[in-house]
Each structure stands twice: as structure tokens, then as C-alpha cells.
Design an enzyme around this catalytic site. Structure first.
Site, PDB file in Angstrom:
ATOM      1  N   HIS A   1       0.840  -1.199   0.000  1.00  0.00           N
ATOM      2  CA  HIS A   1       0.000   0.000   0.000  1.00  0.00           C
ATOM      3  C   HIS A   1       0.874   1.248   0.000  1.00  0.00           C
ATOM      4  CE1 HIS A   1      -2.870  -3.096   1.269  1.00  0.00           C
ATOM      5  NE2 HIS A   1      -3.743  -2.345   0.618  1.00  0.00           N
TER       6      HIS A   1
ATOM      7  N   CYS B   1     -13.046  -5.213   6.463  1.00  0.00           N
ATOM      8  CA  CYS B   1     -12.369  -5.398   5.178  1.00  0.00           C
ATOM      9  C   CYS B   1     -11.025  -6.051   5.448  1.00  0.00           C
ATOM     10  CB  CYS B   1     -12.130  -4.065   4.482  1.00  0.00           C
ATOM     11  SG  CYS B   1     -13.624  -3.154   4.127  1.00  0.00           S
TER      12      CYS B   1
ATOM     13  N   GLU C   1     -10.616  -8.176  14.140  1.00  0.00           N
ATOM     14  CA  GLU C   1     -10.977  -6.760  14.248  1.00  0.00           C
ATOM     15  C   GLU C   1     -12.129  -6.517  15.208  1.00  0.00           C
ATOM     16  OE1 GLU C   1     -11.534  -4.524  10.648  1.00  0.00           O
ATOM     17  OE2 GLU C   1      -9.950  -5.624   9.601  1.00  0.00           O
TER      18      GLU C   1
ATOM     19  N   GLU D   1      -7.795  -2.651  -5.777  1.00  0.00           N
ATOM     20  CA  GLU D   1      -8.229  -3.967  -5.329  1.00  0.00           C
ATOM     21  C   GLU D   1      -9.329  -4.588  -6.182  1.00  0.00           C
ATOM     22  OE1 GLU D   1      -7.374  -3.483  -0.577  1.00  0.00           O
ATOM     23  OE2 GLU D   1      -9.429  -3.105  -1.252  1.00  0.00           O
TER      24      GLU D   1
ATOM     25  N   GLU E   1      -5.411   2.562  -2.976  1.00  0.00           N
ATOM     26  CA  GLU E   1      -6.007   1.230  -2.905  1.00  0.00           C
ATOM     27  C   GLU E   1      -6.301   0.819  -4.334  1.00  0.00           C
ATOM     28  OE1 GLU E   1      -6.156  -0.992  -0.811  1.00  0.00           O
ATOM     29  OE2 GLU E   1      -6.502  -0.206   1.198  1.00  0.00           O
TER      30      GLU E   1
ATOM     31  N   HIS F   1      -4.327  -6.041  -6.244  1.00  0.00           N
ATOM     32  CA  HIS F   1      -4.283  -7.178  -5.331  1.00  0.00           C
ATOM     33  C   HIS F   1      -5.693  -7.563  -4.886  1.00  0.00           C
ATOM     34  CE1 HIS F   1      -4.014  -3.602  -2.720  1.00  0.00           C
ATOM     35  NE2 HIS F   1      -4.664  -4.330  -1.828  1.00  0.00           N
TER      36      HIS F   1
ATOM     37  N   HIS G   1      -7.664  -8.749   3.507  1.00  0.00           N
ATOM     38  CA  HIS G   1      -6.996  -9.404   2.384  1.00  0.00           C
ATOM     39  C   HIS G   1      -6.871 -10.900   2.660  1.00  0.00           C
ATOM     40  CE1 HIS G   1      -5.534  -5.223   2.568  1.00  0.00           C
ATOM     41  NE2 HIS G   1      -5.657  -5.283   1.254  1.00  0.00           N
TER      42      HIS G   1
END
EC number: 5.3.3.2
Length: 181
Positions: free
Chosen positions: A25, A67, A87, A116, A114, A32, A69
Site C-alpha cells: 500500500h 475489510c 478486528e 483492489e 487502494e 491485489h 486481504h
């Protein structure tokens, strides 16, 4: 938690390698894989979260519930469950795709990009939240229609991916249907 990586994608959205998350990032973030999940409680209310001020991109903005990955070898569904636990300290059920082909590119005011491919899911929270303050500085359970009105009135207060996801009519209808079940 161990060091996270992102799964890099080629022009056909196929995995092409990995890169450490914080190295990925930047001002020139490579494409990604990510995910976005909207959590609802048993009353059909949506969990909106405010990103911690320590976040590299979009610190302090309101966003959808969680959110993250997927890691190499991990399914998107497994990643969502992992990030919900990390989280939010919450268990989930009824994980449902609502916008499976969402992708976006956005630049944070500090220049971080970002970039994505980010399938969007809805899920039902089945336990009490135990929020990780390093990830989330505030949260609120709200009616979906009220959140939609706020997104329209003050889009700058929310993450760009949340605004884009909710602005897609079909995704918005699926989220509304989900919260009413």
C-alpha cells in the site's frame, strides 16, 4: 497476528505473487485481492465501523463492517471469518456474496492508493462485539436505509469503497434484502 501479505493479481485478476501488506500500500499500489463484508445483527441493523487513526489509508473514516486481504492459500470466506474475529471479536454466520465482481482504485488524501479486486459479502453477527481498538476506533449499529442516506449526504465521511459498493443499485438491493431476512 503474523505479518500479513496481499495476493497480487495480473491483468486477468489471476494470482501472480504476494507482497507484504504495508509494502504493497503505497503511492503506486499494485492490483491485489481483498474483500469487504457488511455485518448485520439479528434485528437487521448494519454495523458501521470507524477506522483507527493508526490505519495507513483512510484513518478515522467510517466504513462498512470489516475489510481485509485473503492470505495465500486462504479462501475469501476464511479470510472474512479471520478478520471478523481479529478486528471485531465476533463470530458470524450466513456469509453471502452480494457484489462478487467489485473492484476499485482510490487515492487517500495522503496519497496512498487502494487498487483492489474486492468481492463484497454480507454476514450475520452471532456474538457480542469485542472490538480491537488498533483496528476500529468507534462503531455503530444502524438501520441500512439510514446509513444509505448518510452516504448520499456526506460521502466524504466514509471510505470510498463503501460509497462505491452501496452506490451499485444491484448490490444495494442485495444488502437491503439481506438485512430484511
Amino acid at each position: 497476528m503474523t505479518e500479513e501479505h496481499v495476493v497480487l493479481l495480473d491483468e486477468q485478476d489471476k494470482p501472480s505473487g504476494t507482497l507484504e501488506k504495508y509494502a504493497a500500500h503505497t503511492l503506486n499500489t499494485p492490483l491485489h485481492l481483498a474483500f469487504s463484508c457488511w455485518l448485520f445483527n439479528e434485528d437487521g441493523q448494519l454495523l458501521v465501523t470507524r477506522r483507527s487513526l493508526s490505519k495507513k489509508a483512510w484513518p478515522g473514516v467510517w466504513t462498512n463492517s470489516v475489510c481485509g486481504h485473503p492470505q495465500q492459500g486462504e479462501t475469501t470466506e476464511e479470510a472474512i471469518i479471520r478478520r471478523c474475529r481479529f478486528e471485531l471479536g465476533v463470530e458470524i454466520t450466513d456469509l453471502t456474496p452480494v457484489y462478487p465482481h467489485f473492484s476499485y482504485r482510490a487515492t487517500d488524501p495522503n496519497g496512498i492508493v487502494e487498487n483492489e479486486v474486492c468481492p463484497v459479502f454480507a454476514a450475520r453477527a452471532t456474538s457480542v462485539l469485542q472490538v480491537n481498538s488498533e483496528e476500529v476506533m468507534d462503531y455503530q449499529w444502524s438501520e441500512f436505509k439510514s446509513v444509505w442516506k448518510s452516504l448520499l449526504a456526506t460521502p466524504w465521511a466514509f471510505s470510498p469503497w463503501m460509497v462505491m459498493q452501496a452506490s451499485d443499485e444491484q448490490a444495494r438491493e442485495r444488502l437491503l434484502d439481506y438485512c430484511q431476512r
